[in-house]
Design an enzyme around this catalytic site. Sequence first.
Site, PDB file in Angstrom:
ATOM      1  N   TYR A 113      30.124 126.261  30.082  1.00  0.00           N
ATOM      2  CA  TYR A 113      31.451 126.095  29.489  1.00  0.00           C
ATOM      3  C   TYR A 113      31.363 125.310  28.184  1.00  0.00           C
ATOM      4  O   TYR A 113      31.943 125.695  27.158  1.00  0.00           O
ATOM      5  CB  TYR A 113      32.363 125.387  30.480  1.00  0.00           C
ATOM      6  CG  TYR A 113      33.726 125.042  29.935  1.00  0.00           C
ATOM      7  CD1 TYR A 113      34.633 126.046  29.573  1.00  0.00           C
ATOM      8  CD2 TYR A 113      34.117 123.716  29.779  1.00  0.00           C
ATOM      9  CE1 TYR A 113      35.880 125.726  29.067  1.00  0.00           C
ATOM     10  CE2 TYR A 113      35.370 123.397  29.278  1.00  0.00           C
ATOM     11  CZ  TYR A 113      36.239 124.396  28.919  1.00  0.00           C
ATOM     12  OH  TYR A 113      37.480 124.082  28.412  1.00  0.00           O
ATOM     13  N   SER A 138      37.951 121.903  22.640  1.00  0.00           N
ATOM     14  CA  SER A 138      38.003 120.822  23.623  1.00  0.00           C
ATOM     15  C   SER A 138      37.252 119.637  23.050  1.00  0.00           C
ATOM     16  O   SER A 138      36.421 119.795  22.140  1.00  0.00           O
ATOM     17  CB  SER A 138      37.339 121.270  24.928  1.00  0.00           C
ATOM     18  OG  SER A 138      37.154 120.176  25.816  1.00  0.00           O
TER      19      SER A 138
END
Length: 266
Positions: A146, A133
Amino acid sequence: MAKTILITGASSGIGRATAVYFAERGWNVAATMREPVKADSVLQHPQISILALDVTNADSIAQAIAATLTRYKKIDVLLNNAGYGLFGPIEAIDGQQIQQQFATNLFGLIGVTQQILPVMRGSGEGLILNVSSIIGRMALPYASSYIATKFAVEGLSESMRYELEPFNIRVKMIEPGSINTEFGKGSKQMAVSDPYRASMAKFLAVFTKSNAAGAKPEEVAKVIYRAANDSSNRLRYLAKPGPFFWMNRFLPDAVWRQLLVKAMVK
């Protein structure tokens, strides 16, 4: 002979879109997920095999790899895509939630990779694609657990590529920005604590708006397909990273932090 890709987390979002995109272009696809009975009808394609795979279970991983090899004889590409988001202030997240986050997003990725590497070494080649990401390279508030998993995936991938180069196994990362998909709508857990409630509400409003304007899963699937067919040693492939990423990359840290806090925290 058609190439074969094994995809984890193929029941929805990026994984599902990628399975369809590759199948439509003649690839053999092992679309794996924890509960195949819940597979979307869009995955009913002659080039797609729907298989059970829980990335937190070593036996499940072994069975899915064996089933893929029985059917297709070879696995050319592994797409480590399975994962979910855990959001909230670190003070409000309990240890079990954090452990499960790492078990899925990081240790699960490692577990699948460890079991597939002997297969690729035996074939004399292979490609590991890890879905990271943009927040594997920058941090946002209220997503510390996360984000920690994605930072770890970035470091892991960089290290692995050196280890695997002698075996003609390449490693690449896909770095999406905001995604207009089930991840932003439901593939997440939330922890909220009263002292942070107002601030987190502001963050979630920005997060939701960003997801709504983010890349569709099919757009990310195209980036994954390009990476899978790129014979170079390029490591990172951005997928619609968005303005926050570029501000983080080019603004002085003090300016970036001030803008981020104003937008998402205070």
